[in-house]
Scaffold this active site. Structure first.
Site, mmCIF file in Angstrom:
data_model
loop_
_atom_site.group_PDB
_atom_site.id
_atom_site.type_symbol
_atom_site.label_atom_id
_atom_site.label_comp_id
_atom_site.label_asym_id
_atom_site.label_seq_id
_atom_site.Cartn_x
_atom_site.Cartn_y
_atom_site.Cartn_z
ATOM 1 N N HIS A 186 0.811 -1.225 0.000
ATOM 2 C CA HIS A 186 0.000 0.000 0.000
ATOM 3 C C HIS A 186 0.840 1.269 0.000
ATOM 4 O O HIS A 186 0.429 2.286 -0.559
ATOM 5 C CB HIS A 186 -0.917 0.016 1.227
ATOM 6 C CG HIS A 186 -1.914 -1.092 1.244
ATOM 7 N ND1 HIS A 186 -3.080 -1.055 0.515
ATOM 8 C CD2 HIS A 186 -1.914 -2.283 1.893
ATOM 9 C CE1 HIS A 186 -3.765 -2.173 0.716
ATOM 10 N NE2 HIS A 186 -3.071 -2.938 1.534
ATOM 11 N N GLU B 236 -7.675 -4.047 -3.566
ATOM 12 C CA GLU B 236 -8.035 -4.786 -2.350
ATOM 13 C C GLU B 236 -9.362 -4.219 -1.840
ATOM 14 O O GLU B 236 -9.399 -3.310 -1.035
ATOM 15 C CB GLU B 236 -6.944 -4.693 -1.285
ATOM 16 C CG GLU B 236 -7.198 -5.689 -0.160
ATOM 17 C CD GLU B 236 -6.201 -5.617 0.970
ATOM 18 O OE1 GLU B 236 -6.280 -6.490 1.858
ATOM 19 O OE2 GLU B 236 -5.359 -4.705 0.998
ATOM 20 N N ALA C 44 -8.542 -3.411 8.675
ATOM 21 C CA ALA C 44 -8.471 -1.953 8.551
ATOM 22 C C ALA C 44 -9.206 -1.441 7.312
ATOM 23 O O ALA C 44 -9.050 -0.289 6.925
ATOM 24 C CB ALA C 44 -7.014 -1.505 8.509
ATOM 25 N N ASN D 185 -5.211 -14.052 8.259
ATOM 26 C CA ASN D 185 -5.673 -12.718 8.646
ATOM 27 C C ASN D 185 -6.813 -12.278 7.734
ATOM 28 O O ASN D 185 -6.736 -12.387 6.517
ATOM 29 C CB ASN D 185 -4.523 -11.706 8.562
ATOM 30 C CG ASN D 185 -3.435 -12.016 9.566
ATOM 31 O OD1 ASN D 185 -3.519 -11.625 10.726
ATOM 32 N ND2 ASN D 185 -2.420 -12.755 9.135
ATOM 33 N N GLY E 75 6.287 -12.062 11.790
ATOM 34 C CA GLY E 75 6.265 -12.624 13.141
ATOM 35 C C GLY E 75 5.123 -12.124 13.981
ATOM 36 O O GLY E 75 4.955 -12.574 15.122
ATOM 37 N N HIS E 76 4.317 -11.196 13.446
ATOM 38 C CA HIS E 76 3.167 -10.652 14.177
ATOM 39 C C HIS E 76 1.852 -11.141 13.572
ATOM 40 O O HIS E 76 0.928 -11.509 14.298
ATOM 41 C CB HIS E 76 3.198 -9.124 14.156
ATOM 42 C CG HIS E 76 4.492 -8.530 14.583
ATOM 43 N ND1 HIS E 76 5.057 -8.791 15.820
ATOM 44 C CD2 HIS E 76 5.355 -7.707 13.937
ATOM 45 C CE1 HIS E 76 6.209 -8.143 15.911
ATOM 46 N NE2 HIS E 76 6.406 -7.481 14.787
ATOM 47 N N ASP F 121 2.243 -6.211 2.547
ATOM 48 C CA ASP F 121 1.056 -5.464 2.992
ATOM 49 C C ASP F 121 1.505 -4.190 3.704
ATOM 50 O O ASP F 121 0.833 -3.682 4.608
ATOM 51 C CB ASP F 121 0.176 -6.319 3.916
ATOM 52 C CG ASP F 121 -1.246 -5.785 4.067
ATOM 53 O OD1 ASP F 121 -1.621 -4.891 3.297
ATOM 54 O OD2 ASP F 121 -1.968 -6.261 4.965
ATOM 55 N N ALA G 69 -3.179 -3.560 11.143
ATOM 56 C CA ALA G 69 -3.519 -2.673 10.016
ATOM 57 C C ALA G 69 -2.357 -2.633 9.040
ATOM 58 O O ALA G 69 -1.532 -1.724 9.067
ATOM 59 C CB ALA G 69 -3.843 -1.274 10.532
ATOM 60 N N GLY G 70 -2.283 -3.640 8.176
ATOM 61 C CA GLY G 70 -1.134 -3.711 7.291
ATOM 62 C C GLY G 70 0.119 -3.998 8.099
ATOM 63 O O GLY G 70 0.058 -4.511 9.221
#
Length: 387
Positions: A60, A128, A139, A217, A247-248, A271, A305-306
């Site tokens: 984005h 998207e 988001a 996600n 990793g998140h 992302d 959020a991304g």
């Protein structure tokens, strides 16, 4: 124009080679050689490794700029920034928004590309949204969600001069299957921000969908009595599957498991939003404020959020988690991404006849230089240019 690259290590399409010369002729890779003709032009990267240019099919923004800014400047700045991170091709990615804002973003991308991008080159637009559902909105702005409409998409594709390459939607929305049947003839239809069950997702794929966006996600999860969208993605060999390896978004164990299942149908993406490469603070993703803390982007409600991920870091993460060879993981961010949109014959690997996009790396996988179409677009400041 013909030149030869010398380096200590090369990540070729099907193997890794040490020492030698890689031919580049008129912006296209030639043969890998042990010797070259006398008086040949040489780009000397001795001590470094040569890898294919990376291809981010879901990004984005970065460094304070976003596709949804709707400006030529934003697209050019994104192009110029990501080439310094080893990315040579990308799909500028939109968000769900009002028609007016979305159409301005499309026009800005077209204008930026037509006037020439300074670094990484756009290979098409990724829409998207806006055909999503509320439960897994992330988001995305639910205010603008609606049912898929072929006439509307056709209008946007005409505005884009035919450059929309990928679109994501929720297959449970009304008219979605008919939309997929038609639109999948020309673009990669992807499943995202959806509460669809396993059967609905399979039905969408039977009718032309071929990708799942940021797996785990924004979608119905895996349950032992209802496999959901996650189960459909993992068990359908027809489909590519995006993964954000920061990793998140996904636990390292699940990322490694996904690699074992999907193999080269796994595509690494970022992302990334405008906060990439920026300090922790509050930024906007579309119309929503997003707080960045320790590099993690979250909305006011706590949703991810991304990301602020660099694609090369995602590659290093997955290699560490999976303990697989570098060339195998690297190609998930270059060759597999190109293949997902039908461009593996041109981009994504170092092979004779393909476009000469490449990255020069040191032993720590720090980007030393990046070339697009055989032309060096970036050289790290502290590295003396050897040619």
């Amino acid at each position: 124009m013909t030149y030869y690259i010398i380096a200590d290590r090369f990540l070729l399409e099907n193997e890794e080679r040490k020492k030698g010369y890689l031919e580049v002729k008129n912006g296209v890779f030639g043969e890998f050689r042990d010797k070259i003709p006398e008086n040949s032009e040489v780009k000397d990267w001795s001590g470094f490794m040569i890898a294919p240019g990376l291809f981010d099919t879901h990004i984005h923004g970065i460094k304070g700029h976003d596709v949804m800014d709707g400006t030529v400047e934003a697209i050019k700045e994104i192009s110029n920034t990501i080439v310094q991170l080893g990315v040579t091709r990308f799909l500028p990615t939109t968000l769900t928004s009002s028609d007016e804002i979305l159409e301005q973003a499309i026009k800005a991308i077209v204008s930026a590309v037509d006037s020439g991008l300074p670094g990484a080159q756009s290979e098409g637009i990724f829409l998207e949204g806006p055909y999503f559902t509320d439960k897994h909105k992330g988001a995305q702005n639910a205010r603008y969600f609606k049912n898929p409409d072929e006439a509307e998409f056709k209008k946007w594709q005409e505005l884009a001069n035919g450059t929309i390459t990928k679109i994501a939607l929720a297959p449970e929305r009304e008219h979605a299957i008919d939309f997929i049947k038609e639109v999948s003839k020309q673009v990669l239809v992807s499943i995202a921000h959806t509460d669809a069950d396993y059967e609905c997702c399979r039905h969408a794929v039977d009718n032309g969908a071929r990708c799942y966006v940021h797996l785990f996600n924004g979608m119905s999860g895996l349950h032992h009595r209802e496999p959901g969208a996650v189960g459909a993605a993992l068990t359908d060999s027809r489909c590519y599957t995006e993964l954000i390896c920061d990793g998140h978004h996904v636990h390292p164990i699940l990322a490694s498991m996904t690699l074992e299942i999907k193999k080269d149908k796994l595509i690494l993406i970022t992302d990334c939003m405008r906060a990439g490469l920026m300090p922790d603070d509050v930024y906007y993703l579309g119309e929503f404020p997003v707080t960045i803390s320790n590099g993690i982007a979250k909305t006011e409600t706590g949703s991810l959020a991304g990301s602020t991920l660099k694609l090369i870091d995602g590659i290093q993460n997955l290699q560490k988690w999976s303990n697989r060879p570098l060339h195998e993981i690297w190609h998930l961010g270059s060759l597999s991404t190109a293949a997902s949109i039908g461009k593996a014959d041109k981009f994504g690997s170092i092979k004779s006849g393909k476009v000469a996009d490449y990255v020069v790396l040191n032993s720590n996988l720090t980007v030393i230089a990046t070339a697009v179409d055989g032309v060096v677009k970036y050289v790290r400041d502290e590295i003396p240019i050897k040619f």
